[in-house]
Design a protein around this motif. Structure first.
Motif, PDB file in Angstrom:
ATOM      1  N   MET A   1       0.517   0.299   4.859  1.00 39.76           N
ATOM      2  CA  MET A   1      -0.613   0.978   4.229  1.00 39.76           C
ATOM      3  C   MET A   1      -0.139   1.969   3.164  1.00 39.76           C
ATOM      4  O   MET A   1       0.797   2.744   3.377  1.00 39.76           O
ATOM      5  CB  MET A   1      -1.444   1.714   5.280  1.00 39.76           C
ATOM      6  CG  MET A   1      -2.623   2.498   4.728  1.00 39.76           C
ATOM      7  SD  MET A   1      -3.865   1.463   3.940  1.00 39.76           S
ATOM      8  CE  MET A   1      -4.578   0.632   5.383  1.00 39.76           C
TER       9      MET A   1
ATOM     10  N   PHE B   1      -7.596   8.609   9.179  1.00 39.83           N
ATOM     11  CA  PHE B   1      -6.159   8.581   9.354  1.00 39.83           C
ATOM     12  C   PHE B   1      -5.695   7.563  10.401  1.00 39.83           C
ATOM     13  O   PHE B   1      -4.523   7.270  10.504  1.00 39.83           O
ATOM     14  CB  PHE B   1      -5.644   9.992   9.675  1.00 39.83           C
ATOM     15  CG  PHE B   1      -5.517  10.842   8.442  1.00 39.83           C
ATOM     16  CD1 PHE B   1      -4.338  11.476   8.136  1.00 39.83           C
ATOM     17  CD2 PHE B   1      -6.586  10.986   7.570  1.00 39.83           C
ATOM     18  CE1 PHE B   1      -4.214  12.241   6.990  1.00 39.83           C
ATOM     19  CE2 PHE B   1      -6.488  11.744   6.427  1.00 39.83           C
ATOM     20  CZ  PHE B   1      -5.292  12.378   6.129  1.00 39.83           C
TER      21      PHE B   1
ATOM     22  N   TYR C   1      -2.182  15.463   0.784  1.00 45.48           N
ATOM     23  CA  TYR C   1      -0.906  15.953   1.301  1.00 45.48           C
ATOM     24  C   TYR C   1       0.088  16.145   0.160  1.00 45.48           C
ATOM     25  O   TYR C   1       0.161  15.302  -0.744  1.00 45.48           O
ATOM     26  CB  TYR C   1      -0.313  14.948   2.290  1.00 45.48           C
ATOM     27  CG  TYR C   1      -0.939  14.931   3.667  1.00 45.48           C
ATOM     28  CD1 TYR C   1      -2.195  15.471   3.902  1.00 45.48           C
ATOM     29  CD2 TYR C   1      -0.266  14.357   4.741  1.00 45.48           C
ATOM     30  CE1 TYR C   1      -2.760  15.451   5.156  1.00 45.48           C
ATOM     31  CE2 TYR C   1      -0.825  14.330   6.006  1.00 45.48           C
ATOM     32  CZ  TYR C   1      -2.060  14.876   6.214  1.00 45.48           C
ATOM     33  OH  TYR C   1      -2.622  14.849   7.467  1.00 45.48           O
TER      34      TYR C   1
ATOM     35  N   ASN D   1      -4.619  -3.120   2.437  1.00 45.80           N
ATOM     36  CA  ASN D   1      -3.592  -2.113   2.743  1.00 45.80           C
ATOM     37  C   ASN D   1      -3.499  -0.991   1.702  1.00 45.80           C
ATOM     38  O   ASN D   1      -2.408  -0.569   1.302  1.00 45.80           O
ATOM     39  CB  ASN D   1      -2.227  -2.766   2.939  1.00 45.80           C
ATOM     40  CG  ASN D   1      -1.927  -3.010   4.406  1.00 45.80           C
ATOM     41  OD1 ASN D   1      -2.780  -2.836   5.265  1.00 45.80           O
ATOM     42  ND2 ASN D   1      -0.698  -3.415   4.718  1.00 45.80           N
TER      43      ASN D   1
ATOM     44  N   SER E   1      -1.589   5.126   1.104  1.00 48.90           N
ATOM     45  CA  SER E   1      -2.726   6.038   1.227  1.00 48.90           C
ATOM     46  C   SER E   1      -2.906   6.887  -0.016  1.00 48.90           C
ATOM     47  O   SER E   1      -1.990   7.607  -0.436  1.00 48.90           O
ATOM     48  CB  SER E   1      -2.553   6.956   2.441  1.00 48.90           C
ATOM     49  OG  SER E   1      -3.608   7.903   2.480  1.00 48.90           O
TER      50      SER E   1
ATOM     51  N   TYR F   1      -6.111   4.601  10.068  1.00 48.90           N
ATOM     52  CA  TYR F   1      -5.651   3.456   9.283  1.00 48.90           C
ATOM     53  C   TYR F   1      -4.209   3.622   8.806  1.00 48.90           C
ATOM     54  O   TYR F   1      -3.591   2.658   8.360  1.00 48.90           O
ATOM     55  CB  TYR F   1      -6.569   3.243   8.077  1.00 48.90           C
ATOM     56  CG  TYR F   1      -7.988   2.913   8.444  1.00 48.90           C
ATOM     57  CD1 TYR F   1      -8.318   1.700   9.037  1.00 48.90           C
ATOM     58  CD2 TYR F   1      -9.019   3.828   8.193  1.00 48.90           C
ATOM     59  CE1 TYR F   1      -9.641   1.408   9.381  1.00 48.90           C
ATOM     60  CE2 TYR F   1     -10.334   3.540   8.524  1.00 48.90           C
ATOM     61  CZ  TYR F   1     -10.633   2.326   9.118  1.00 48.90           C
ATOM     62  OH  TYR F   1     -11.931   2.038   9.451  1.00 48.90           O
ATOM     63  N   LEU F   2      -3.673   4.848   8.876  1.00 43.85           N
ATOM     64  CA  LEU F   2      -2.310   5.070   8.402  1.00 43.85           C
ATOM     65  C   LEU F   2      -1.280   4.318   9.235  1.00 43.85           C
ATOM     66  O   LEU F   2      -0.180   4.028   8.757  1.00 43.85           O
ATOM     67  CB  LEU F   2      -1.986   6.569   8.413  1.00 43.85           C
ATOM     68  CG  LEU F   2      -2.659   7.408   7.325  1.00 43.85           C
ATOM     69  CD1 LEU F   2      -2.305   8.865   7.506  1.00 43.85           C
ATOM     70  CD2 LEU F   2      -2.262   6.929   5.939  1.00 43.85           C
ATOM     71  N   SER F   3      -1.622   4.015  10.488  1.00 39.76           N
ATOM     72  CA  SER F   3      -0.677   3.289  11.341  1.00 39.76           C
ATOM     73  C   SER F   3      -0.632   1.800  11.020  1.00 39.76           C
ATOM     74  O   SER F   3       0.210   1.080  11.550  1.00 39.76           O
ATOM     75  CB  SER F   3      -1.052   3.476  12.820  1.00 39.76           C
ATOM     76  OG  SER F   3      -2.370   2.995  13.072  1.00 39.76           O
TER      77      SER F   3
END
Length: 397
Positions: free
Chosen positions: A31, A23, A38, A354, A33, A25-27
């Protein structure tokens, strides 16, 4: 001098969740995902929950006070009614409300297992279950599965060759399993129950996704079928949750278990959180009592069906390089690299483009298939899914 702490041996060098490690990498700006399972924020019934919240806040003596460890009476009644609508008849007193279904599994491990007790899981399976068993010091053995879930023939051979009583518990997700999306057919469920009865194994049935079927006919739960198989009654603990179908922020799950197990889980829960958040429980109770969930479920099913179709349509262009299995519900598409190569390098390239997914190793207790990977279509929008698959194709190329 640096302080030297003494830890429980299980926590001397613990491994965290392999999926949550992704997670970070979510910033990364832009990106997309396909990693976390979720729910889609756009599919939350915000108005229905707001109305339920207002009713809960009009009852401060119940909603804002401590509650019974077993759960509030109103919610347990509504959950029993929900189970009945799903084809499983239980009484409110058979239910323990938990802080997410993950807590239910943790409580079961506390009261049923000691370090060294053997447990069985599907191969592949839910990583947080593996983490919980390993931290409890329980050796985990996996049973192979296929597009229809756990292979009962392989399970029968494994149990037949084992020392009687070695395997205490089998954890499975019969409906739209994480990560495979597989749904176990009726015949296999009966076979699984018969094996549990023959070999004295407790079945833990985790059902967070069963209500999210968008094609085909529902299959009765293991709990519902257990009374039809001689010796199987009382050998199923059923876990479920509102996280995937209402909102994970409520943290409302539940357990249906035989009385001796349930009573001990309540005592264990008293040492953990005293009670699941009463205000969350009251919101959930009012939401269910209003009929809002039954009205909203078709919206969820249609929304996830469209997302799944969008992802499968995009992935079809990569056929021959990526093989995927189309689910009949849930939130996941399980795939593999057709040439059998490791999915980790593809993940590294995908991050550079991304887009992210979960390499398959995280889902195996043993004998991992490194070419496997999981994609979740639940959270992204349709346009994001389309663009994300294009990015994945560029990473593949």
């Amino acid at each position: 001098m640096a302080q030297r702490y003494r830890f429980n041996p299980a926590f001397e060098a613990p491994s965290g969740s392999a999926i949550r490690e992704l997670f970070k990498y979510l910033s990364q700006p832009g990106m997309i995902s396909f990693a976390g399972g979720y729910p889609a924020p756009g599919l939350f019934d915000a108005q229905g929950l707001a109305d339920a919240s207002a009713k809960a806040m009009s009852e401060p003596a119940t909603s804002l006070q401590y509650g019974a460890t077993e759960g509030t009476p109103a919610l347990r009644l509504e959950l029993a009614a929900l189970m009945a609508r799903r084809g499983t008849a239980v009484a409110a007193d058979d239910i323990v409300v938990t802080t997410g279904s993950q807590q239910g599994l943790d409580l079961l491990i506390r009261v049923l297992l000691a370090p060294g007790d053997g447990v069985l899981v599907e191969r592949p399976t839910y990583p947080a279950a593996l983490q919980a068993f390993r931290l409890a010091g329980c050796p985990v053995t996996s049973v192979p599965g296929d597009a229809q879930g756990l292979d009962t023939q392989a399970l029968g051979e494994l149990l037949g060759a084992a020392v009687p009583g070695h395997y205490r518990l089998l954890y499975c997700v019969p409906d739209f399993a994480n990560p495979t999306g597989a749904c176990m057919p009726h015949t296999r469920r009966l076979e699984l129950l018969a094996l549990a009865a023959k070999h004295n194994v407790l079945l833990v049935e985790d059902d967070p996704y069963g209500a999210l079927r968008f094609t085909g006919e529902p299959v009765p739960s293991l709990l519902a079928l257990s009374g039809q198989v001689p010796g199987a009654e009382g050998r199923v603990v059923h876990l479920s949750s509102l996280s995937k179908i209402v909102a994970p922020g409520l943290r409302v799950g539940w357990m249906v278990a035989p009385a001796p197990v349930r009573q001990r889980c309540v005592i264990a829960k008293q040492t953990v959180d005293l009670c699941t958040s009463p205000i969350s429980q009251q919101i959930a109770a009012h939401y269910l009592a209003s009929g809002a969930l039954e009205r909203h479920l078709p919206v969820l099913r249609e929304g996830y069906a469209q997302k799944c179709a969008q992802m499968l349509q995009g992935l079809a262009a990569l056929s021959g390089r990526l093989d995927v299995e189309a689910p009949a519900g849930g939130m996941f598409v399980w795939g593999r690299l057709a040439d059998g190569s490791d999915a980790q390098p593809l993940f590294d390239r995908a991050i550079a483009h991304n887009v992210m997914f979960v390499p398959g190793r995280a889902f195996y207790a043993d004998r991992p298939n490194p070419s496997r990977f999981r994609l979740s279509f639940a959270a992204p929008g349709l346009e994001q899914i389309q663009e994300g698959v294009k990015r994945l194709a560029r990473a593949l190329n």
